[in-house]
Motif scaffolding. Sequence first.
Motif, PDB file in Angstrom:
ATOM      1  N   TRP A  27       8.664  -2.215  -2.660  1.00  0.00           N
ATOM      2  CA  TRP A  27       8.161  -2.640  -1.798  1.00  0.00           C
ATOM      3  C   TRP A  27       7.153  -1.422  -1.773  1.00  0.00           C
ATOM      4  O   TRP A  27       5.207  -2.295  -1.525  1.00  0.00           O
ATOM      5  CB  TRP A  27       8.668  -2.152  -0.522  1.00  0.00           C
ATOM      6  CG  TRP A  27       7.858  -2.441   0.577  1.00  0.00           C
ATOM      7  CD1 TRP A  27       7.695  -3.863   0.553  1.00  0.00           C
ATOM      8  CD2 TRP A  27       7.511  -1.470   1.672  1.00  0.00           C
ATOM      9  NE1 TRP A  27       6.224  -3.165   2.480  1.00  0.00           N
ATOM     10  CE2 TRP A  27       6.655  -2.471   3.052  1.00  0.00           C
ATOM     11  CE3 TRP A  27       7.769  -0.077   1.773  1.00  0.00           C
ATOM     12  CZ2 TRP A  27       6.223  -1.631   4.027  1.00  0.00           C
ATOM     13  CZ3 TRP A  27       6.726   0.658   2.512  1.00  0.00           C
ATOM     14  CH2 TRP A  27       6.270   0.599   3.511  1.00  0.00           C
ATOM     15  N   GLN A  28       6.301  -0.323  -2.415  1.00  0.00           N
ATOM     16  CA  GLN A  28       5.466   0.019  -2.481  1.00  0.00           C
ATOM     17  C   GLN A  28       4.676   0.113  -3.453  1.00  0.00           C
ATOM     18  O   GLN A  28       3.430   0.047  -3.215  1.00  0.00           O
ATOM     19  CB  GLN A  28       5.734   2.191  -3.086  1.00  0.00           C
ATOM     20  CG  GLN A  28       6.697   2.687  -1.169  1.00  0.00           C
ATOM     21  CD  GLN A  28       7.456   3.797  -1.732  1.00  0.00           C
ATOM     22  OE1 GLN A  28       7.273   4.548  -2.232  1.00  0.00           O
ATOM     23  NE2 GLN A  28       7.383   4.712  -0.174  1.00  0.00           N
ATOM     24  N   ARG A  29       5.487  -0.385  -4.498  1.00  0.00           N
ATOM     25  CA  ARG A  29       4.557  -0.981  -5.539  1.00  0.00           C
ATOM     26  C   ARG A  29       3.773  -2.154  -5.114  1.00  0.00           C
ATOM     27  O   ARG A  29       2.656  -1.684  -5.738  1.00  0.00           O
ATOM     28  CB  ARG A  29       5.512  -0.987  -6.638  1.00  0.00           C
ATOM     29  CG  ARG A  29       4.552  -1.791  -8.545  1.00  0.00           C
ATOM     30  CD  ARG A  29       5.758  -1.299  -8.909  1.00  0.00           C
ATOM     31  NE  ARG A  29       6.793  -0.733  -9.912  1.00  0.00           N
ATOM     32  CZ  ARG A  29       7.788  -1.078  -9.385  1.00  0.00           C
ATOM     33  NH1 ARG A  29       8.230  -2.471  -9.974  1.00  0.00           N
ATOM     34  NH2 ARG A  29       8.799  -0.284 -10.216  1.00  0.00           N
ATOM     35  N   LYS A  30       4.152  -3.134  -4.446  1.00  0.00           N
ATOM     36  CA  LYS A  30       3.297  -4.130  -4.146  1.00  0.00           C
ATOM     37  C   LYS A  30       2.687  -3.637  -2.599  1.00  0.00           C
ATOM     38  O   LYS A  30       1.261  -4.226  -2.849  1.00  0.00           O
ATOM     39  CB  LYS A  30       4.124  -4.901  -2.953  1.00  0.00           C
ATOM     40  CG  LYS A  30       3.851  -6.312  -2.728  1.00  0.00           C
ATOM     41  CD  LYS A  30       5.432  -7.137  -3.488  1.00  0.00           C
ATOM     42  CE  LYS A  30       4.238  -9.127  -2.539  1.00  0.00           C
ATOM     43  NZ  LYS A  30       4.442  -9.806  -3.768  1.00  0.00           N
ATOM     44  N   GLN A  31       2.281  -2.397  -2.144  1.00  0.00           N
ATOM     45  CA  GLN A  31       1.773  -2.003  -1.127  1.00  0.00           C
ATOM     46  C   GLN A  31       0.402  -1.479  -2.104  1.00  0.00           C
ATOM     47  O   GLN A  31      -0.975  -1.496  -1.470  1.00  0.00           O
ATOM     48  CB  GLN A  31       2.323  -1.085  -0.315  1.00  0.00           C
ATOM     49  CG  GLN A  31       3.269  -1.775   0.404  1.00  0.00           C
ATOM     50  CD  GLN A  31       3.053  -1.508   2.244  1.00  0.00           C
ATOM     51  OE1 GLN A  31       2.761  -0.446   2.272  1.00  0.00           O
ATOM     52  NE2 GLN A  31       3.424  -2.001   2.897  1.00  0.00           N
ATOM     53  N   LYS A  32       1.091  -0.777  -3.107  1.00  0.00           N
ATOM     54  CA  LYS A  32      -0.359  -0.401  -4.115  1.00  0.00           C
ATOM     55  C   LYS A  32      -1.374  -0.973  -4.272  1.00  0.00           C
ATOM     56  O   LYS A  32      -2.377  -0.688  -4.056  1.00  0.00           O
ATOM     57  CB  LYS A  32       0.998   1.006  -4.715  1.00  0.00           C
ATOM     58  CG  LYS A  32      -0.550   1.558  -5.400  1.00  0.00           C
ATOM     59  CD  LYS A  32       0.044   2.850  -6.603  1.00  0.00           C
ATOM     60  CE  LYS A  32      -0.457   3.580  -7.313  1.00  0.00           C
ATOM     61  NZ  LYS A  32      -2.421   3.216  -7.735  1.00  0.00           N
TER      62      LYS A  32
END
Length: 152
Positions: A27-32
């Motif tokens: 999820w953090q990868r997608k947000q970044k």
Amino acid sequence: MPREIEFQFKSPDESPGYLVGQVTMLWQRKQKKVLDPLLLTQTQFVLLAALGWLAKTSEYVTQIDIANQSNADRMMVSKVLRTLEEKAFLTRQEHPSDTRAKIITLTQAGSEVLQKALTAIENADSDFFSSLHDLPQFNQALLTLIKQNMNE
């Protein structure tokens, strides 16, 4: 020869902590990916969003309000807000009645970048969580975990 390691779970797929960690990283990868073009980190976005949310209902929003809203460390919030101030996304001023507090206000540029970021993040979240059949129940389970562990 080292002793065999014993795990409580038969496989990583049975460990809720492992699974939450894996989902969080994805999820953090997608947000970044959606925040990078706006020159925002995920932490900067969270604090801007907290400020935007709090400003809807409060005349004065303080650093402490933002820290409490985002469940973040006060010193980290102060540091990140300084960075956002340098980017001209917010201003920090003395509180009219509490000399220890700073009033935080979004600038026009901050409002514009926050709106772009909100749209991008909300679209990314909709895509990321689209395979869940009962999102409200999932959100309720997350809220239960947050409340249960907030004061630790």
